[in-house]
Design an enzyme around this catalytic site. Structure first.
Site, PDB file in Angstrom:
ATOM      1  N   ASP A   1      43.770  39.490  44.281  1.00 25.81           N
ATOM      2  CA  ASP A   1      44.375  40.841  44.772  1.00 25.81           C
ATOM      3  C   ASP A   1      45.743  40.977  44.317  1.00 25.81           C
ATOM      4  O   ASP A   1      46.828  40.377  45.037  1.00 25.81           O
ATOM      5  CB  ASP A   1      44.214  41.212  46.069  1.00 25.81           C
ATOM      6  CG  ASP A   1      44.363  42.830  46.348  1.00 25.81           C
ATOM      7  OD1 ASP A   1      44.699  43.402  45.309  1.00 25.81           O
ATOM      8  OD2 ASP A   1      44.054  43.311  47.299  1.00 25.81           O
ATOM      9  N   VAL A   2      46.400  41.458  42.915  1.00 23.82           N
ATOM     10  CA  VAL A   2      47.698  41.271  42.703  1.00 23.82           C
ATOM     11  C   VAL A   2      48.314  42.652  42.266  1.00 23.82           C
ATOM     12  O   VAL A   2      49.374  43.050  41.969  1.00 23.82           O
ATOM     13  CB  VAL A   2      47.964  40.178  41.591  1.00 23.82           C
ATOM     14  CG1 VAL A   2      47.951  39.007  41.973  1.00 23.82           C
ATOM     15  CG2 VAL A   2      46.952  40.710  40.123  1.00 23.82           C
ATOM     16  N   LYS A   3      47.380  43.718  41.904  1.00 21.23           N
ATOM     17  CA  LYS A   3      47.514  45.043  41.456  1.00 21.23           C
ATOM     18  C   LYS A   3      48.619  44.997  40.323  1.00 21.23           C
ATOM     19  O   LYS A   3      49.737  45.847  40.570  1.00 21.23           O
ATOM     20  CB  LYS A   3      47.755  45.746  42.814  1.00 21.23           C
ATOM     21  CG  LYS A   3      46.733  46.124  43.644  1.00 21.23           C
ATOM     22  CD  LYS A   3      47.099  47.023  44.543  1.00 21.23           C
ATOM     23  CE  LYS A   3      45.671  47.157  45.594  1.00 21.23           C
ATOM     24  NZ  LYS A   3      45.473  45.692  46.444  1.00 21.23           N
ATOM     25  N   ARG A   4      48.630  44.213  39.200  1.00 20.94           N
ATOM     26  CA  ARG A   4      49.652  44.286  38.303  1.00 20.94           C
ATOM     27  C   ARG A   4      49.253  45.463  37.584  1.00 20.94           C
ATOM     28  O   ARG A   4      48.108  46.019  37.117  1.00 20.94           O
ATOM     29  CB  ARG A   4      49.362  42.771  37.196  1.00 20.94           C
ATOM     30  CG  ARG A   4      49.374  41.587  38.115  1.00 20.94           C
ATOM     31  CD  ARG A   4      50.823  41.481  38.709  1.00 20.94           C
ATOM     32  NE  ARG A   4      51.079  40.044  39.255  1.00 20.94           N
ATOM     33  CZ  ARG A   4      51.805  39.700  40.258  1.00 20.94           C
ATOM     34  NH1 ARG A   4      52.240  40.552  40.815  1.00 20.94           N
ATOM     35  NH2 ARG A   4      51.903  38.484  40.313  1.00 20.94           N
TER      36      ARG A   4
END
Length: 286
Positions: free
Chosen positions: A99-102
């Site tokens: 879960d990094v939401k780049r």
């Protein structure tokens, strides 16, 4: 000799969800959680936290979702722990979803994707989360890279946090909301990838109202990561309100409602099963 493409994330998820359960455990080692577990707020405490959860989960999870921020805040040592826990869960046959939401453009976005997907990447994850605020087309190469490596790019479509509502429900000149437009674009990315591959998934909050059913329908066969179960207010009984008929596409996700049972491994195992059992029931339409 022709090299066959690797099995897609969607194919691997469906098999594991049938064998284990569709439940996805979030690894959110916040300062508060570490303190509740009587662990130091250090990379060592972070490592102990991950090892206990991996011990509790064993080979029972379909998907695990570490929240990168809680590892990044410990600097390089925290990222080493992240790499180590990803490797341990992969060894247990669990799909890893970072879960990094780049969300960026051009060579910067390409670099993010290169760090995530593929055996030669820094993290070699099976999936990761992304945002489309800079345009869904800016993620097209990322989705293609995910497809090439048998991975999945989960794109935020409708999050459950109230702060996201004004933006995600804003109506454009064509009469569609932002969420509807992203869902339509995501479906096109999957159609381009070929039948049954689905390299683009959607993040759809479990706490969303039934009015968002239209967005779900626009996603076609895409997998849907549904965070928000437990401490954010949604329960497994809420899932049919939005996802009825799409049960096999849903990846029910929770973190704190499991982590609060720690730090004892036995208690964590009970908490995991308490989430896995209703996940199985929902998937089966029970």
């Amino acid at each position: 000799m022709t090299t066959l493409p690797p099995p897609s994330f969607a194919e691997r998820f469906q098999q594991l969800a049938d064998e284990r359960s569709p439940f996805c455990l979030g690894l959110d080692p916040s300062r508060d959680v570490l303190a509740r577990w009587s662990l130091p707020d250090t990379a060592r405490g972070l490592s102990d936290f991950c090892e206990r959860l991996a011990d509790a989960a064993g080979e029972t999870l379909a998907v695990v979702k570490p929240q990168s921020a809680f590892f990044e805040r410990h600097g390089p040592e925290g990222l080493v722990v992240l790499q180590r826990v990803l490797k341990r869960f992969r060894a247990a046959g669990t799909l890893t979803l970072l879960d990094v939401k780049r969300g960026d453009i051009g060579s910067t976005m390409d670099a993010y994707a290169e760090s995530l997907f593929g055996k030669d990447s820094a993290y070699d994850v099976d999936a990761a989360t992304f945002t489309a605020y800079l345009g869904l087309d800016a993620l097209a190469k990322t989705v293609e890279r995910a497809r090439y490596h048998g991975a999945c790019a989960f794109i935020v479509v409708r999050s459950s946090n109230p702060e996201g509502v004004p933006l995600q429900n804003a109506v454009g000149g064509d009469g569609r909301t932002v969420a509807q437009a992203v869902a339509d674009g995501l479906r096109k990315l999957n159609d381009k990838a070929g039948r049954g591959v689905f390299p683009a998934g959607a993040v759809m909050g479990a706490t969303l109202p039934p009015a968002d059913r239209d967005v779900v329908e626009r996603l076609g066969g895409a997998l849907m990561l549904t965070p928000g179960i437990g401490s954010q207010g949604a329960g497994f009984a809420d899932l049919p309100k939005l996802f009825s008929g799409r049960e096999r596409q849903v990846i029910p996700t929770a973190a704190r409602s499991v982590l609060e049972a720690g730090p004892e491994v036995t208690a964590l195992k009970r908490a995991l099963e308490a989430h896995q059992a209703p996940s199985r029931a929902f998937r089966e339409g029970a």
